[in-house]
Design a protein around this motif. Structure first.
Motif, PDB file in Angstrom:
ATOM      1  N   HIS A  16      -4.329  -5.296  -3.462  1.00 15.70           N
ATOM      2  CA  HIS A  16      -2.917  -4.520  -3.732  1.00 15.70           C
ATOM      3  C   HIS A  16      -1.790  -5.456  -3.370  1.00 15.70           C
ATOM      4  CE1 HIS A  16      -5.577  -0.996  -4.727  1.00 15.70           C
ATOM      5  NE2 HIS A  16      -5.872  -1.198  -3.315  1.00 15.70           N
ATOM      6  N   SER A  25       1.432  -1.655 -10.921  1.00 17.50           N
ATOM      7  CA  SER A  25       0.046  -1.956 -11.163  1.00 17.50           C
ATOM      8  C   SER A  25      -0.730  -0.797 -11.486  1.00 17.50           C
ATOM      9  CB  SER A  25      -0.340  -2.268  -9.724  1.00 17.50           C
ATOM     10  OG  SER A  25      -0.233  -1.385  -8.996  1.00 17.50           O
ATOM     11  N   GLY A  27      -2.853   1.712 -11.188  1.00 18.39           N
ATOM     12  CA  GLY A  27      -2.600   3.316 -10.986  1.00 18.39           C
ATOM     13  C   GLY A  27      -1.261   3.931 -11.299  1.00 18.39           C
ATOM     14  N   THR A  28      -0.344   3.189 -11.034  1.00 19.42           N
ATOM     15  CA  THR A  28       0.997   3.386 -11.251  1.00 19.42           C
ATOM     16  C   THR A  28       1.245   3.353 -12.602  1.00 19.42           C
ATOM     17  OG1 THR A  28       1.506   2.367  -8.953  1.00 19.42           O
ATOM     18  CG2 THR A  28       3.550   2.708 -10.744  1.00 19.42           C
ATOM     19  N   ARG A  97       9.045   5.832  -7.990  1.00 22.30           N
ATOM     20  CA  ARG A  97       7.859   6.457  -7.369  1.00 22.30           C
ATOM     21  C   ARG A  97       8.030   7.794  -6.524  1.00 22.30           C
ATOM     22  NH1 ARG A  97       2.786   4.347  -6.739  1.00 22.30           N
ATOM     23  NH2 ARG A  97       3.539   2.271  -7.212  1.00 22.30           N
ATOM     24  N   ALA A 135      -2.178   9.906  -8.203  1.00 16.04           N
ATOM     25  CA  ALA A 135      -2.138   8.833  -8.584  1.00 16.04           C
ATOM     26  C   ALA A 135      -0.764   7.774  -8.013  1.00 16.04           C
ATOM     27  CB  ALA A 135      -2.077   8.461 -10.224  1.00 16.04           C
ATOM     28  N   SER A 138      -1.746   7.463  -4.109  1.00  9.38           N
ATOM     29  CA  SER A 138      -2.707   6.791  -3.854  1.00  9.38           C
ATOM     30  C   SER A 138      -2.470   5.225  -3.936  1.00  9.38           C
ATOM     31  CB  SER A 138      -3.818   7.423  -4.434  1.00  9.38           C
ATOM     32  OG  SER A 138      -3.960   7.055  -5.834  1.00  9.38           O
ATOM     33  N   SER A 139      -1.606   4.926  -4.898  1.00 17.60           N
ATOM     34  CA  SER A 139      -1.468   3.597  -5.431  1.00 17.60           C
ATOM     35  C   SER A 139      -0.369   3.087  -4.752  1.00 17.60           C
ATOM     36  CB  SER A 139      -1.248   3.567  -6.857  1.00 17.60           C
ATOM     37  OG  SER A 139      -0.331   4.147  -7.301  1.00 17.60           O
ATOM     38  N   TRP A 140       0.316   3.734  -3.871  1.00 14.59           N
ATOM     39  CA  TRP A 140       1.826   3.299  -3.201  1.00 14.59           C
ATOM     40  C   TRP A 140       1.189   2.700  -2.101  1.00 14.59           C
ATOM     41  CZ3 TRP A 140       6.153   7.218  -2.263  1.00 14.59           C
ATOM     42  CH2 TRP A 140       7.299   6.374  -1.990  1.00 14.59           C
ATOM     43  N   SER A 141       1.441   1.177  -1.980  1.00 12.62           N
ATOM     44  CA  SER A 141       0.983   0.241  -0.760  1.00 12.62           C
ATOM     45  C   SER A 141       2.351  -0.158  -0.115  1.00 12.62           C
ATOM     46  CB  SER A 141       0.237  -0.832  -1.328  1.00 12.62           C
ATOM     47  OG  SER A 141       1.303  -1.788  -2.100  1.00 12.62           O
TER      48      SER A 141
END
Length: 145
Positions: A16, A25, A27-28, A97, A135, A138-141
């Motif tokens: 990621h 990316s 999921g976002t 986000r 979504a 969970s896709s937030w790194s």
């Protein structure tokens, strides 16, 4: 463990990308597409409720009762803001986000309160809103620099 990616930015062990900027990316992007879809549908739902109060009828008695024209304006404004937030998500902005999570939550509440007018449609949009929140979260790194 991180490595430099060809597109710029750092990739962690899971692959990621960490750090802001650039295109969003997987999921976002999917969440942004769903957010823009919910926004456009909210705009159309709002316009319909404002233009012609005869389109929607109440199904059963509920504790909460609101004016249909007011709900039309709420859905219209919320839909426009959701579409604008989705543009920020496509650009990969962290503020978008956080705004998307917040506004998808507000949209879920608005659709819950919309149940007396369109129960199945409101439940469908409520489920999509919950999926958008999942979504985006969970896709937030986060980078640990």
């Amino acid at each position: 463990m991180s490595q430099q990616s060809p597109a710029g930015g750092q990739r962690n062990a899971g692959g990621h990308r960490s750090g802001g900027g650039g295109l969003a990316s997987g999921g976002t992007v999917f969440a942004a597409v769903l957010l823009s879809l919910v926004g456009v549908l909210g705009i159309l739902q709002g316009i319909t409720a404002i233009a012609n109060d005869d389109v929607y009828t109440r199904v059963g008695d509920y504790v909460f009762e609101f004016d249909l024209t007011a709900w039309g304006w709420i859905h219209l404004v919320l839909g426009v803001v959701l579409v604008l937030i989705s543009v920020g998500l496509f650009k990969g902005a962290d503020w978008a986000r956080a705004g998307g999570i917040t506004l998808a939550g507000l949209s879920a509440v608005a659709n819950f309160l919309w149940l007396p007018y369109q129960p199945w449609w409101a439940l469908t949009l409520l489920a999509i809103d919950v999926f958008i929140i999942w979504a985006l979260c969970s896709s937030w790194s986060h980078s640990t620099d």
